[in-house]
Design a protein around this motif. Structure first.
Motif, PDB file in Angstrom:
ATOM      1  N   CYS A   8      -4.789   8.372  -3.896  1.00 50.58           N
ATOM      2  CA  CYS A   8      -5.258   8.542  -2.515  1.00 50.58           C
ATOM      3  C   CYS A   8      -4.353   7.773  -1.548  1.00 50.58           C
ATOM      4  O   CYS A   8      -3.980   8.298  -0.495  1.00 50.58           O
ATOM      5  CB  CYS A   8      -6.704   8.095  -2.376  1.00 50.58           C
ATOM      6  N   GLU A   9      -3.991   6.571  -1.906  1.00 53.99           N
ATOM      7  CA  GLU A   9      -3.127   5.750  -1.054  1.00 53.99           C
ATOM      8  C   GLU A   9      -1.757   6.392  -0.893  1.00 53.99           C
ATOM      9  O   GLU A   9      -1.193   6.404   0.205  1.00 53.99           O
ATOM     10  CB  GLU A   9      -2.983   4.349  -1.633  1.00 53.99           C
ATOM     11  N   ALA A  10      -1.227   6.961  -1.956  1.00 48.61           N
ATOM     12  CA  ALA A  10       0.079   7.614  -1.883  1.00 48.61           C
ATOM     13  C   ALA A  10       0.040   8.836  -0.968  1.00 48.61           C
ATOM     14  O   ALA A  10       1.007   9.105  -0.247  1.00 48.61           O
ATOM     15  CB  ALA A  10       0.533   8.025  -3.288  1.00 48.61           C
ATOM     16  N   MET A  11      -1.077   9.545  -0.968  1.00 44.91           N
ATOM     17  CA  MET A  11      -1.176  10.777  -0.181  1.00 44.91           C
ATOM     18  C   MET A  11      -1.641  10.538   1.254  1.00 44.91           C
ATOM     19  O   MET A  11      -1.300  11.314   2.141  1.00 44.91           O
ATOM     20  CB  MET A  11      -2.108  11.759  -0.869  1.00 44.91           C
ATOM     21  N   ALA A  12      -2.401   9.491   1.491  1.00 45.63           N
ATOM     22  CA  ALA A  12      -2.939   9.227   2.832  1.00 45.63           C
ATOM     23  C   ALA A  12      -3.002   7.714   3.078  1.00 45.63           C
ATOM     24  O   ALA A  12      -4.081   7.130   3.159  1.00 45.63           O
ATOM     25  CB  ALA A  12      -4.315   9.867   2.981  1.00 45.63           C
ATOM     26  N   PRO A  13      -1.842   7.076   3.209  1.00 45.93           N
ATOM     27  CA  PRO A  13      -1.814   5.614   3.328  1.00 45.93           C
ATOM     28  C   PRO A  13      -2.456   5.067   4.601  1.00 45.93           C
ATOM     29  O   PRO A  13      -2.774   3.879   4.657  1.00 45.93           O
ATOM     30  CB  PRO A  13      -0.321   5.285   3.266  1.00 45.93           C
ATOM     31  N   ASP A  14      -2.665   5.899   5.595  1.00 49.20           N
ATOM     32  CA  ASP A  14      -3.346   5.438   6.807  1.00 49.20           C
ATOM     33  C   ASP A  14      -4.854   5.317   6.609  1.00 49.20           C
ATOM     34  O   ASP A  14      -5.535   4.722   7.441  1.00 49.20           O
ATOM     35  CB  ASP A  14      -3.074   6.387   7.974  1.00 49.20           C
ATOM     36  N   PHE A  15      -5.358   5.870   5.509  1.00 50.45           N
ATOM     37  CA  PHE A  15      -6.797   5.913   5.286  1.00 50.45           C
ATOM     38  C   PHE A  15      -7.268   5.200   4.032  1.00 50.45           C
ATOM     39  O   PHE A  15      -8.434   4.841   3.925  1.00 50.45           O
ATOM     40  CB  PHE A  15      -7.272   7.372   5.254  1.00 50.45           C
ATOM     41  N   PHE A  16      -6.355   5.009   3.059  1.00 52.35           N
ATOM     42  CA  PHE A  16      -6.731   4.385   1.785  1.00 52.35           C
ATOM     43  C   PHE A  16      -5.707   3.339   1.371  1.00 52.35           C
ATOM     44  O   PHE A  16      -4.520   3.486   1.638  1.00 52.35           O
ATOM     45  CB  PHE A  16      -6.768   5.435   0.654  1.00 52.35           C
ATOM     46  N   GLU A  17      -6.196   2.303   0.687  1.00 50.29           N
ATOM     47  CA  GLU A  17      -5.302   1.376  -0.007  1.00 50.29           C
ATOM     48  C   GLU A  17      -6.040   0.822  -1.215  1.00 50.29           C
ATOM     49  O   GLU A  17      -7.272   0.805  -1.247  1.00 50.29           O
ATOM     50  CB  GLU A  17      -4.814   0.255   0.904  1.00 50.29           C
ATOM     51  N   VAL A  18      -5.274   0.418  -2.188  1.00 46.45           N
ATOM     52  CA  VAL A  18      -5.856  -0.233  -3.357  1.00 46.45           C
ATOM     53  C   VAL A  18      -5.918  -1.722  -3.024  1.00 46.45           C
ATOM     54  O   VAL A  18      -4.906  -2.345  -2.734  1.00 46.45           O
ATOM     55  CB  VAL A  18      -5.026   0.029  -4.635  1.00 46.45           C
ATOM     56  N   GLY A  19      -7.122  -2.256  -3.049  1.00 50.09           N
ATOM     57  CA  GLY A  19      -7.340  -3.647  -2.678  1.00 50.09           C
ATOM     58  C   GLY A  19      -6.922  -4.614  -3.770  1.00 50.09           C
ATOM     59  O   GLY A  19      -6.531  -4.219  -4.874  1.00 50.09           O
ATOM     60  N   GLU A  20      -7.033  -5.883  -3.461  1.00 51.04           N
ATOM     61  CA  GLU A  20      -6.653  -6.937  -4.408  1.00 51.04           C
ATOM     62  C   GLU A  20      -7.468  -6.893  -5.688  1.00 51.04           C
ATOM     63  O   GLU A  20      -7.000  -7.331  -6.740  1.00 51.04           O
ATOM     64  CB  GLU A  20      -6.789  -8.304  -3.742  1.00 51.04           C
ATOM     65  N   ASP A  21      -8.677  -6.344  -5.594  1.00 54.19           N
ATOM     66  CA  ASP A  21      -9.522  -6.254  -6.795  1.00 54.19           C
ATOM     67  C   ASP A  21      -9.215  -5.009  -7.628  1.00 54.19           C
ATOM     68  O   ASP A  21      -9.848  -4.764  -8.644  1.00 54.19           O
ATOM     69  CB  ASP A  21     -11.000  -6.296  -6.426  1.00 54.19           C
ATOM     70  N   GLY A  22      -8.239  -4.210  -7.180  1.00 47.87           N
ATOM     71  CA  GLY A  22      -7.826  -3.040  -7.951  1.00 47.87           C
ATOM     72  C   GLY A  22      -8.638  -1.794  -7.686  1.00 47.87           C
ATOM     73  O   GLY A  22      -8.520  -0.817  -8.431  1.00 47.87           O
ATOM     74  N   THR A  23      -9.460  -1.799  -6.631  1.00 44.50           N
ATOM     75  CA  THR A  23     -10.231  -0.613  -6.291  1.00 44.50           C
ATOM     76  C   THR A  23      -9.921  -0.182  -4.860  1.00 44.50           C
ATOM     77  O   THR A  23      -9.401  -0.954  -4.057  1.00 44.50           O
ATOM     78  CB  THR A  23     -11.753  -0.820  -6.454  1.00 44.50           C
ATOM     79  N   VAL A  24     -10.280   1.051  -4.571  1.00 46.85           N
ATOM     80  CA  VAL A  24      -9.962   1.659  -3.284  1.00 46.85           C
ATOM     81  C   VAL A  24     -10.673   0.956  -2.124  1.00 46.85           C
ATOM     82  O   VAL A  24     -11.816   0.533  -2.246  1.00 46.85           O
ATOM     83  CB  VAL A  24     -10.300   3.165  -3.289  1.00 46.85           C
ATOM     84  N   VAL A  25      -9.942   0.845  -1.028  1.00 51.88           N
ATOM     85  CA  VAL A  25     -10.489   0.391   0.244  1.00 51.88           C
ATOM     86  C   VAL A  25     -10.266   1.520   1.236  1.00 51.88           C
ATOM     87  O   VAL A  25      -9.136   2.009   1.377  1.00 51.88           O
ATOM     88  CB  VAL A  25      -9.782  -0.894   0.743  1.00 51.88           C
ATOM     89  N   VAL A  26     -11.333   1.965   1.886  1.00 56.38           N
ATOM     90  CA  VAL A  26     -11.212   3.003   2.908  1.00 56.38           C
ATOM     91  C   VAL A  26     -10.929   2.296   4.222  1.00 56.38           C
ATOM     92  O   VAL A  26     -11.712   1.457   4.675  1.00 56.38           O
ATOM     93  CB  VAL A  26     -12.501   3.850   2.996  1.00 56.38           C
ATOM     94  N   LEU A  27      -9.801   2.627   4.831  1.00 57.97           N
ATOM     95  CA  LEU A  27      -9.372   1.952   6.046  1.00 57.97           C
ATOM     96  C   LEU A  27     -10.025   2.513   7.305  1.00 57.97           C
ATOM     97  O   LEU A  27     -10.120   1.814   8.308  1.00 57.97           O
ATOM     98  CB  LEU A  27      -7.845   2.026   6.165  1.00 57.97           C
ATOM     99  N   ASP A  28     -10.425   3.769   7.259  1.00 54.36           N
ATOM    100  CA  ASP A  28     -11.080   4.421   8.401  1.00 54.36           C
ATOM    101  C   ASP A  28     -12.124   5.370   7.832  1.00 54.36           C
ATOM    102  O   ASP A  28     -11.792   6.462   7.387  1.00 54.36           O
ATOM    103  CB  ASP A  28     -10.050   5.172   9.247  1.00 54.36           C
ATOM    104  N   GLU A  29     -13.374   4.953   7.828  1.00 57.01           N
ATOM    105  CA  GLU A  29     -14.436   5.749   7.207  1.00 57.01           C
ATOM    106  C   GLU A  29     -14.796   7.000   7.995  1.00 57.01           C
ATOM    107  O   GLU A  29     -15.379   7.926   7.449  1.00 57.01           O
ATOM    108  CB  GLU A  29     -15.696   4.897   7.021  1.00 57.01           C
ATOM    109  N   ARG A  30     -14.479   7.036   9.282  1.00 56.13           N
ATOM    110  CA  ARG A  30     -14.832   8.179  10.128  1.00 56.13           C
ATOM    111  C   ARG A  30     -13.598   8.702  10.861  1.00 56.13           C
ATOM    112  O   ARG A  30     -13.479   8.567  12.081  1.00 56.13           O
ATOM    113  CB  ARG A  30     -15.914   7.788  11.114  1.00 56.13           C
ATOM    114  N   PRO A  31     -12.695   9.317  10.116  1.00 55.70           N
ATOM    115  CA  PRO A  31     -11.474   9.832  10.738  1.00 55.70           C
ATOM    116  C   PRO A  31     -11.760  11.087  11.560  1.00 55.70           C
ATOM    117  O   PRO A  31     -12.783  11.753  11.379  1.00 55.70           O
ATOM    118  CB  PRO A  31     -10.582  10.169   9.539  1.00 55.70           C
TER     119      PRO A  31
END
Length: 63
Positions: free
Chosen positions: A16-39
């Motif tokens: 997800c981060e590779a395809m949409a880095p403005d909206f997803f990143e893998v956090g320090e705990d190794g799981t997804v973080v949604v950067l903008d929940e309501r795009p």
């Protein structure tokens, strides 16, 4: 539109981060973080592709 992430399912593979880095990143705990929940609706096509790329089905789009 809203992005929902099931962090319990996430394996932190980063598709997800590779395809949409403005909206997803893998956090320090190794799981997804949604950067903008309501795009904006203009991002639906790109986000749908990123959500569909998740091999563990941890993401979904809702209206």
């Amino acid at each position: 539109m809203r992005i929902e992430a099931d962090r319990g399912k996430c394996d932190g593979l980063g598709m997800c981060e590779a395809m949409a880095p403005d909206f997803f990143e893998v956090g320090e705990d190794g799981t997804v973080v949604v950067l903008d929940e309501r795009p904006g609706e203009e991002h639906r096509t790109d986000l749908a592709a990123a959500v569909d790329s998740c091999p563990v089905l941890a993401l979904k789009l809702t209206d």
